[in-house]
Design a protein around this motif. Structure first.
Motif: not given
Length: 317
Positions: A155, A159, A180, A188, A299
């Motif tokens: 992830k 990102f 975020c 993130e 995403g």
């Protein structure tokens, strides 16, 4: 002759038994060794992290940290569990655009909070029950273990690509103060730091220091005009979409950028609180912003990226 044959037979049997026993013991030991090796390979602790970005300690020691400026000078014990208390006069329940959660018609039907193309899911009898529903996912120990082990690098890498693209389009810069929203364990935030945006933090109902602090996206704990950039992929988890958007526009600086990843062509997960059927409702909700771009993305189950820029003149001084 009979005696000799008998003695020979006994001798052969005596010799064979220890041999068979040794073969059996060797087989058992070999099987255990192979099984242990396979379990080691499948263990999440065997998966390596990149040296530059590693998840924080899963059991952080209590620490008091001040994150940016805030309406409450948000200096707090970052390990304090979230509260659903409604006694604060300035909290989300007393805001004029929040539905009275004691009103069954409003809350069960969701009609008072819907705009065309956006439907609030029914079934939440109170705001506290909605929060508990979200915590059921956020505090799930199996999910949290996945998020900080095998999901972490994957992830953060994805990102990072999203944010690098935004930097290339000059929608995000290394000097941006970034937030975020609904960041869980902060993948993130880690990605923003990796691409060179160090002044970044996340908020979630459950803090995960040092990347994520405690905060409700319906009532962000920050002053007006705080951030240059805000990102979220949890719009579908907002019980009150208009309040979710209002808080983004309030805390964004004039000219600041908001990036949302949403699901339009498919329905979101079982923990979602609303369903979005087109980008049009978002454009209507972002009253103080202009659409910069809309594009397809892949995403983690979300298919559309929508970028807004807050107008220079807005209602927040």
């Amino acid at each position: 002759m009979i005696k000799t044959a008998s003695l020979s037979s006994i001798s052969n049997t005596t010799t064979t038994k220890p041999f068979i026993l040794r073969i059996f013991i060797f087989s058992v030991v070999l099987s255990i060794s192979i099984l242990s090796f396979l379990l080691f390979l499948q263990s999440p602790h065997h998966l390596p992290y990149k040296k530059t970005i590693t998840p924080p300690n899963t059991t952080p020691t209590p620490s008091t940290t001040t994150y940016f400026s805030s309406r409450k000078s948000f200096s707090q014990d970052t390990t304090t569990p979230p509260t659903t208390s409604t006694t604060n006069e300035n909290n989300k329940h007393n805001n004029e655009d929040i539905i009275d959660t004691n009103n069954d018609n409003n809350n069960k039907n969701g009609a008072a909070n819907d705009v065309e193309g956006l439907r609030t899911r029914p079934g939440y009898e109170s705001y506290e029950k909605y929060v508990q529903r979200q915590l059921d996912k956020t505090l799930n120990p199996k999910l949290r273990k996945v998020w900080i082990t095998r999901d972490w690098d994957r992830k953060v890498n994805v990102f990072s690509k999203f944010f690098s693209d935004l930097i290339g389009k000059k929608l995000l810069s290394n000097d941006s103060k970034a937030l975020c929203i609904g960041a869980r364990v902060g993948q993130e935030v880690a990605a923003l730091k990796r691409v060179g945006v160090p002044n970044s933090v996340g908020i979630d109902l459950v803090p995960y220091p040092p990347l994520v602090m405690k905060g409700d996206f319906h009532d962000q704990p920050f002053d007006n005009n705080t951030f240059d950039f805000e990102f979220s992929n949890v719009f579908d988890h907002a019980l009150y979409p208009s309040k979710f958007v209002r808080e983004i526009e309030r805390t964004l600086k004039p000219g600041g950028i908001c990036v949302l990843h949403v699901a339009v062509s498919r329905r979101a997960d079982k923990y979602s609180a609303n369903d979005l059927f087109s980008v049009a409702p978002l454009m209507k909700l972002f009253e103080e912003s202009e659409v910069v771009r809309v594009k397809n993305v892949d995403g983690f189950g979300l298919d559309t990226e929508v970028v807004f820029r807050k107008k220079i003149k807005s209602q927040w001084p």
